[in-house]
Design an enzyme around this catalytic site. Structure first.
Site, PDB file in Angstrom:
ATOM      1  N   GLY A  43       0.776  -1.242   0.000  1.00 61.92           N
ATOM      2  CA  GLY A  43       0.000   0.000   0.000  1.00 61.92           C
ATOM      3  C   GLY A  43       0.801   1.282   0.000  1.00 61.92           C
ATOM      4  O   GLY A  43       0.369   2.287  -0.546  1.00 61.92           O
ATOM      5  N   ASP A  99       0.233   3.186   4.220  1.00 60.93           N
ATOM      6  CA  ASP A  99      -0.743   3.937   3.438  1.00 60.93           C
ATOM      7  C   ASP A  99      -1.837   4.526   4.313  1.00 60.93           C
ATOM      8  O   ASP A  99      -2.210   5.680   4.174  1.00 60.93           O
ATOM      9  CB  ASP A  99      -1.337   3.050   2.324  1.00 60.93           C
ATOM     10  CG  ASP A  99      -1.887   1.716   2.836  1.00 60.93           C
ATOM     11  OD1 ASP A  99      -1.782   1.424   4.048  1.00 60.93           O
ATOM     12  OD2 ASP A  99      -2.420   0.950   2.010  1.00 60.93           O
ATOM     13  N   ASP A 102      -6.201   2.448   9.929  1.00 63.12           N
ATOM     14  CA  ASP A 102      -7.638   2.155   9.999  1.00 63.12           C
ATOM     15  C   ASP A 102      -7.950   1.563  11.375  1.00 63.12           C
ATOM     16  O   ASP A 102      -8.109   2.291  12.342  1.00 63.12           O
ATOM     17  CB  ASP A 102      -8.002   1.227   8.833  1.00 63.12           C
ATOM     18  CG  ASP A 102      -9.479   0.889   8.793  1.00 63.12           C
ATOM     19  OD1 ASP A 102     -10.271   1.632   9.384  1.00 63.12           O
ATOM     20  OD2 ASP A 102      -9.856  -0.116   8.142  1.00 63.12           O
ATOM     21  N   LYS A 131      -7.926   7.290   9.244  1.00 60.86           N
ATOM     22  CA  LYS A 131      -9.386   7.290   9.353  1.00 60.86           C
ATOM     23  C   LYS A 131      -9.791   7.770  10.732  1.00 60.86           C
ATOM     24  O   LYS A 131      -9.250   7.311  11.746  1.00 60.86           O
ATOM     25  CB  LYS A 131      -9.948   5.884   9.109  1.00 60.86           C
ATOM     26  CG  LYS A 131     -10.007   5.526   7.651  1.00 60.86           C
ATOM     27  CD  LYS A 131     -10.818   4.267   7.415  1.00 60.86           C
ATOM     28  CE  LYS A 131     -10.598   3.782   5.994  1.00 60.86           C
ATOM     29  NZ  LYS A 131     -11.188   2.467   5.753  1.00 60.86           N
ATOM     30  N   PHE A 152     -14.256   3.578   2.638  1.00 61.92           N
ATOM     31  CA  PHE A 152     -13.228   2.769   1.990  1.00 61.92           C
ATOM     32  C   PHE A 152     -12.678   3.514   0.783  1.00 61.92           C
ATOM     33  O   PHE A 152     -13.396   3.833  -0.147  1.00 61.92           O
ATOM     34  CB  PHE A 152     -13.775   1.396   1.579  1.00 61.92           C
ATOM     35  CG  PHE A 152     -12.669   0.417   1.354  1.00 61.92           C
ATOM     36  CD1 PHE A 152     -12.060  -0.219   2.433  1.00 61.92           C
ATOM     37  CD2 PHE A 152     -12.190   0.173   0.079  1.00 61.92           C
ATOM     38  CE1 PHE A 152     -11.000  -1.096   2.241  1.00 61.92           C
ATOM     39  CE2 PHE A 152     -11.135  -0.703  -0.125  1.00 61.92           C
ATOM     40  CZ  PHE A 152     -10.547  -1.334   0.963  1.00 61.92           C
ATOM     41  N   VAL A 153     -11.384   3.793   0.828  1.00 66.13           N
ATOM     42  CA  VAL A 153     -10.762   4.595  -0.227  1.00 66.13           C
ATOM     43  C   VAL A 153      -9.777   3.762  -1.047  1.00 66.13           C
ATOM     44  O   VAL A 153      -9.234   2.771  -0.562  1.00 66.13           O
ATOM     45  CB  VAL A 153     -10.029   5.823   0.364  1.00 66.13           C
ATOM     46  CG1 VAL A 153     -11.020   6.789   0.990  1.00 66.13           C
ATOM     47  CG2 VAL A 153      -8.986   5.403   1.396  1.00 66.13           C
ATOM     48  N   ASP A 159      -5.637  -0.260  -2.424  1.00 66.03           N
ATOM     49  CA  ASP A 159      -6.352  -1.178  -3.307  1.00 66.03           C
ATOM     50  C   ASP A 159      -7.694  -1.608  -2.737  1.00 66.03           C
ATOM     51  O   ASP A 159      -7.955  -1.499  -1.544  1.00 66.03           O
ATOM     52  CB  ASP A 159      -5.521  -2.448  -3.515  1.00 66.03           C
ATOM     53  CG  ASP A 159      -5.541  -3.347  -2.269  1.00 66.03           C
ATOM     54  OD1 ASP A 159      -5.139  -2.867  -1.185  1.00 66.03           O
ATOM     55  OD2 ASP A 159      -5.994  -4.501  -2.369  1.00 66.03           O
ATOM     56  N   ARG A 165      -4.652   0.480  -7.383  1.00 62.85           N
ATOM     57  CA  ARG A 165      -3.445   1.067  -6.769  1.00 62.85           C
ATOM     58  C   ARG A 165      -2.832   2.136  -7.656  1.00 62.85           C
ATOM     59  O   ARG A 165      -2.181   3.058  -7.171  1.00 62.85           O
ATOM     60  CB  ARG A 165      -2.387  -0.018  -6.502  1.00 62.85           C
ATOM     61  CG  ARG A 165      -2.761  -1.009  -5.417  1.00 62.85           C
ATOM     62  CD  ARG A 165      -1.516  -1.770  -4.961  1.00 62.85           C
ATOM     63  NE  ARG A 165      -1.842  -3.003  -4.259  1.00 62.85           N
ATOM     64  CZ  ARG A 165      -2.084  -3.093  -2.962  1.00 62.85           C
ATOM     65  NH1 ARG A 165      -2.065  -2.015  -2.213  1.00 62.85           N
ATOM     66  NH2 ARG A 165      -2.353  -4.252  -2.396  1.00 62.85           N
TER      67      ARG A 165
HETATM   68  P1  IMP Z   1      -5.577  -1.588   9.822  1.00 66.12           P
HETATM   69  O1  IMP Z   1      -4.739  -2.761  10.206  1.00 66.12           O
HETATM   70  O2  IMP Z   1      -7.063  -1.856   9.956  1.00 66.12           O
HETATM   71  O3  IMP Z   1      -5.172  -0.274  10.462  1.00 66.12           O
HETATM   72  O4  IMP Z   1      -5.463  -1.402   8.273  1.00 66.12           O
HETATM   73  C1  IMP Z   1      -4.296  -1.179   7.663  1.00 66.12           C
HETATM   74  C2  IMP Z   1      -4.286  -1.749   6.263  1.00 66.12           C
HETATM   75  O5  IMP Z   1      -5.593  -2.074   5.769  1.00 66.12           O
HETATM   76  C3  IMP Z   1      -3.773  -0.682   5.347  1.00 66.12           C
HETATM   77  O6  IMP Z   1      -2.367  -0.744   5.252  1.00 66.12           O
HETATM   78  C4  IMP Z   1      -4.469  -0.982   4.063  1.00 66.12           C
HETATM   79  O7  IMP Z   1      -3.744  -1.925   3.304  1.00 66.12           O
HETATM   80  C5  IMP Z   1      -5.785  -1.602   4.461  1.00 66.12           C
HETATM   81  N1  IMP Z   1      -6.889  -0.602   4.460  1.00 66.12           N
HETATM   82  C6  IMP Z   1      -7.519  -0.074   5.527  1.00 66.12           C
HETATM   83  N2  IMP Z   1      -8.463   0.817   5.157  1.00 66.12           N
HETATM   84  C7  IMP Z   1      -8.416   0.856   3.801  1.00 66.12           C
HETATM   85  C8  IMP Z   1      -9.143   1.601   2.798  1.00 66.12           C
HETATM   86  O8  IMP Z   1     -10.020   2.430   3.067  1.00 66.12           O
HETATM   87  N3  IMP Z   1      -8.800   1.343   1.519  1.00 66.12           N
HETATM   88  C9  IMP Z   1      -7.825   0.456   1.160  1.00 66.12           C
HETATM   89  N4  IMP Z   1      -7.122  -0.244   2.050  1.00 66.12           N
HETATM   90  C10 IMP Z   1      -7.420  -0.054   3.365  1.00 66.12           C
HETATM   91 MG    MG Z   2      -4.908  -3.662   0.922  1.00 64.96          MG
END
Ligand code: IMP
Ligand code: MG
Length: 175
Positions: A43, A99, A102, A131, A152-153, A159, A165
């Site tokens: 990402g 990237d 979340d 986020k 979701f972006v 991606d 991407r």
């Molecule tokens: P986390 O572990 O939930 O904080 O998410 C981190 C990973 O989830 C990021 O590095 C992204 O690869 C993916 N991700 C989380 N939210 C999004 C989104 O809105 N779009 C695309 N990928 C996301």
């Molecule tokens: Mg991903």
């Protein structure tokens, strides 16, 4: 690809302007230090390439590949590392690049692993997007490109099922 999007969140020029400012801040903070940038793949690839070319410091670049999504739009909470061994970061100032922040599972798992297995002089993180939501893990980033709603972006490295991407901007996917 564009017809799959509900709206554009940040255009290319807006991203570039934000990266200019972020790079100035990072350059000031790390001047005179041994910096290792650890980019979380896939990402952060495009973000990393554009950000690092704005940072005129001697630095080392390493990458770490993790998977946390398994194809959906909601984090499973299970973070898989593709590499058993971490890059060498003992005695160095380490800046993680990702990237998006979340749920926090990914960054928290990486920080936990580094703290357990390596001895960096300092460990900070930089995310292109954050986020605005309650996180599953109590973790924050030190440098943030943009704060966004809980949508979701895709694009600019992000991606949905490995697509989008290569969009040069960041957009919200139609749901
Ligand atoms: P986390 O572990 O939930 O904080 O998410 C981190 C990973 O989830 C990021 O590095 C992204 O690869 C993916 N991700 C989380 N939210 C999004 C989104 O809105 N779009 C695309 N990928 C996301
Ligand atoms: Mg991903």
């Amino acid at each position: 690809m564009q017809s799959d999007l509900k709206k554009v969140l940040y255009r290319e020029d807006q991203i570039a302007a934000r990266l200019d400012a972020l790079a100035v801040q990072i350059t000031e903070d790390y001047r005179g230090n041994d910096l290792t940038v650890l980019a979380i793949l896939n990402g952060s690839l495009i973000f990393m390439a554009d950000l690092l070319r704005r940072i005129p410091l001697p630095l080392k670049l390493d990458c770490l590949r993790v998977k946390s999504y398994h194809g959906g739009t909601v984090s499973t909470g299970h973070v898989e590392f593709d590499h058993a061994a971490l890059p060498d970061m003992d005695g160095r100032h380490v800046l993680l690049l990702d990237d998006i922040l979340d749920s926090g599972h990914t960054l928290a798992a990486i920080v936990d692993t580094i703290r357990a297995e390596a001895k960096p002089l300092s460990l900070k993180s930089c995310v292109l997007l954050r986020k605005m939501k309650k996180r599953s893990r109590p973790i924050e980033a030190d440098y943030i490109g943009f704060d966004i709603e809980d949508e979701f972006v895709v694009g600019y490295g992000l991606d949905y099922q490995e697509r989008y991407r290569n969009l040069p901007f960041i957009g919200v996917l139609k749901t």
